[in-house]
Design a protein around this motif. Structure first.
Motif, short mmCIF file in Angstrom:
data_model
loop_
_atom_site.label_atom_id
_atom_site.label_comp_id
_atom_site.label_asym_id
_atom_site.label_seq_id
_atom_site.Cartn_x
_atom_site.Cartn_y
_atom_site.Cartn_z
N ASP A 324 40.69 37.81 48.96
CA ASP A 324 40.68 39.00 48.09
C ASP A 324 41.78 38.79 47.53
O ASP A 324 42.11 39.27 46.54
CB ASP A 324 39.87 40.41 48.35
N TYR A 325 42.59 39.13 48.72
CA TYR A 325 44.50 38.68 48.23
C TYR A 325 44.83 37.90 47.69
O TYR A 325 45.42 38.11 46.56
CB TYR A 325 44.87 39.73 49.16
N LEU A 326 44.53 36.47 47.79
CA LEU A 326 44.50 35.11 47.12
C LEU A 326 43.92 35.31 45.72
O LEU A 326 45.12 34.88 44.98
CB LEU A 326 44.33 34.60 48.16
N LEU A 327 42.62 36.40 45.78
CA LEU A 327 42.38 36.00 44.11
C LEU A 327 43.12 37.18 43.22
O LEU A 327 43.44 36.71 42.32
CB LEU A 327 40.75 36.62 44.06
N ILE A 328 43.63 38.00 44.26
CA ILE A 328 44.80 38.79 43.54
C ILE A 328 45.93 37.96 42.53
O ILE A 328 46.19 38.60 41.76
CB ILE A 328 44.82 39.85 43.66
N ALA A 329 46.28 37.76 43.71
CA ALA A 329 47.98 36.76 43.40
C ALA A 329 47.48 35.39 42.41
O ALA A 329 47.62 34.87 41.18
CB ALA A 329 47.83 36.02 43.95
N PHE A 330 46.23 34.95 42.47
CA PHE A 330 45.23 33.85 41.61
C PHE A 330 45.15 34.18 39.98
O PHE A 330 45.86 33.95 39.16
CB PHE A 330 44.12 33.14 42.32
N VAL A 331 44.57 35.60 40.37
CA VAL A 331 44.32 36.31 38.97
C VAL A 331 45.44 36.58 37.83
O VAL A 331 46.45 35.96 36.68
CB VAL A 331 43.07 37.40 39.22
N SER A 332 46.69 37.02 38.46
CA SER A 332 47.78 37.89 38.23
C SER A 332 49.05 36.64 38.11
O SER A 332 49.03 36.64 36.78
CB SER A 332 48.56 38.16 39.14
#
Length: 433
Positions: A324-332
């Protein structure tokens, strides 16, 4: 007033606006709040009015003037690369603070009454946000990303057409000069606009709404401060070998105006002038700054969505994992471009929440304090939009170091002193590998 530095004038407007805002709120003077709202709103409208013709004509002229320059594509690529690198660093700060502060733990809010915002983000917005349905609509709506797209297409076509397009290019050069002259009449009103904007914010929202969300609000301000005072100076020193104090002295008028106006697009003219004063060639700045105003949002698209996603997950009792934290970074890093044609950090937040599978209603919990958070977010956005062109120019050997060192000693409203070089001068060419 001309004897008072421009940034000091804005600071005075800020202080007086806060004072009048508190007076209006304490004495319940509706007429004063309404007046402040009108003054601030008119100033932002005037700024936004100048942005579409400024962006279009500047980019068209810049594309044509790059006829004899061989490294334009590399400059664009490195600009996008540093947009991504700094966004990744900023989202790392947001995630780290979220894990340290647990902004949603112990918060008691009525989640049942929360509703999703009317405007939400999706990945399909990337394509639909770039390509306009018609050219007139892009200008009517003030969609800067679509205007940039149109300007790039028209500029490239004029470049390929060559001599027959010279009358059109000359017309754009004349329009650009006229818009810039009119624009600086508006910029001179910035202290008055600051008074109205900050005064209305204090009178309307005050600070009492922050109590239930104190940890989250503090984390957002601290996160943006870390990006501004730690991440960006390290990038300037390590990547550009530049003095951070000189950078902030030159970029301060844009950062200050962004804080009170809460509009990266509305601050665009001041940001571009500040970047040019820092020694970045006008041809390159006219590309990088408009792109940054629509796709470079370290406050709204990195720090804030990361903290807000963690907050929403904790409020709704959802555990986030490493993925989930990797997804947050990707979306950002990628998502800010997908929502560039839209307005506000709420759209970016809903995109993050939907990607993680979190309730979109969680964004509604933060709407009450969004204007207060938006001030520091927008200031961070604009600082990053000025930082990247400056660093790229320094690394490519095209930054005027003497102008950079002197940027903080001159008033923003003074003439820059030089115009964009003519086509074929090779001002942006470099021998760096």
């Amino acid at each position: 007033m001309r004897r008072i530095p421009f940034s000091v004038q804005i600071l005075l407007g800020l202080v007086l606006g806060v004072a009048l805002g508190f007076v209006a709120r304490a004495t319940d003077q509706g007429w004063l709040t309404s007046t402040l709202d009108t003054v601030g709103g008119l100033f932002v409208q005037l700024l936004k009015l100048a942005v579409p013709p400024l962006v279009f004509t500047a980019i068209v002229v810049s594309v044509v003037s790059l006829r004899g320059v061989t490294n334009a594509a590399r400059l664009a690529g490195k600009t996008l690369l540093w947009f991504g690198v700094t966004a990744l660093l900023a989202v790392g700060v947001g995630i780290g603070l979220g894990l340290l502060t647990d902004p949603g733990r112990g918060v008691t809010l009525d989640t049942a009454a929360a509703t999703a915002p009317e405007r939400t983000g999706s990945w399909t917005d990337f394509l639909t946000g770039i390509v306009p349905t018609n050219p007139v609509g892009a200008f009517v709506e003030g969609n800067v990303l679509q205007i940039v797209f149109l300007a790039l297409v028209v500029g490239a076509a004029a470049l390929l057409v060559g001599e027959p397009a010279e009358p059109f290019v000359a017309l754009n050069r004349s329009l650009l000069e006229i818009v810039q002259k009119a624009l600086w009449w508006v910029i001179r009103l910035a202290p008055l606009g600051t008074l109205g904007l900050i005064g209305n914010a204090v009178a309307t929202y005050g600070w009492d709404l922050l109590a239930p969300l104190a940890t989250f609000t503090t984390a957002v301000y601290v996160g943006c401060a870390i990006v501004l005072l730690v991440i960006y100076p390290v990038v300037l020193l390590a990547a550009g070998r530049l003095n951070p104090l000189r950078f902030y002295a030159g970029a301060w008028p844009a950062i200050e105006l962004a804080f009170v106006s809460r509009s990266s697009v509305g601050t665009l003219p001041v940001t571009q002038r500040s970047v040019e004063r820092l020694g970045v060639p006008r041809e390159y700045a006219s590309f990088a700054v408009p792109f940054g105003a629509t796709t470079k949002m370290d406050g709204c698209a990195a720090v804030y969505p990361a903290l807000a996603a963690i907050f929403v997950a904790q409020v709704f009792g959802v555990d986030l994992g490493v993925t989930d934290y990797l997804l947050i970074a990707f979306v950002s890093v990628v998502g800010s471009a997908a929502t560039a044609g839209l307005t506000g950090a709420i759209v970016m937040l809903t995109l993050t929440l939907s990607t993680l599978g979190l309730p979109l209603a969680g964004a509604g919990l933060l709407l009450a304090i969004d204007p207060i958070l938006d001030m520091i977010r927008t200031a961070t956005n604009v600082a990053g939009q000025a930082l990247v062109p400056t660093v790229v120019a320094a690394r490519e050997g095209i930054l005027d170091r003497s102008a950079y060192d002197a940027a903080g000693r001159r008033d923003l409203t003074e003439p820059v002193g030089t115009v964009a070089p003519a086509a074929g001068t090779g001002v942006l060419s470099t021998s760096r590998g």
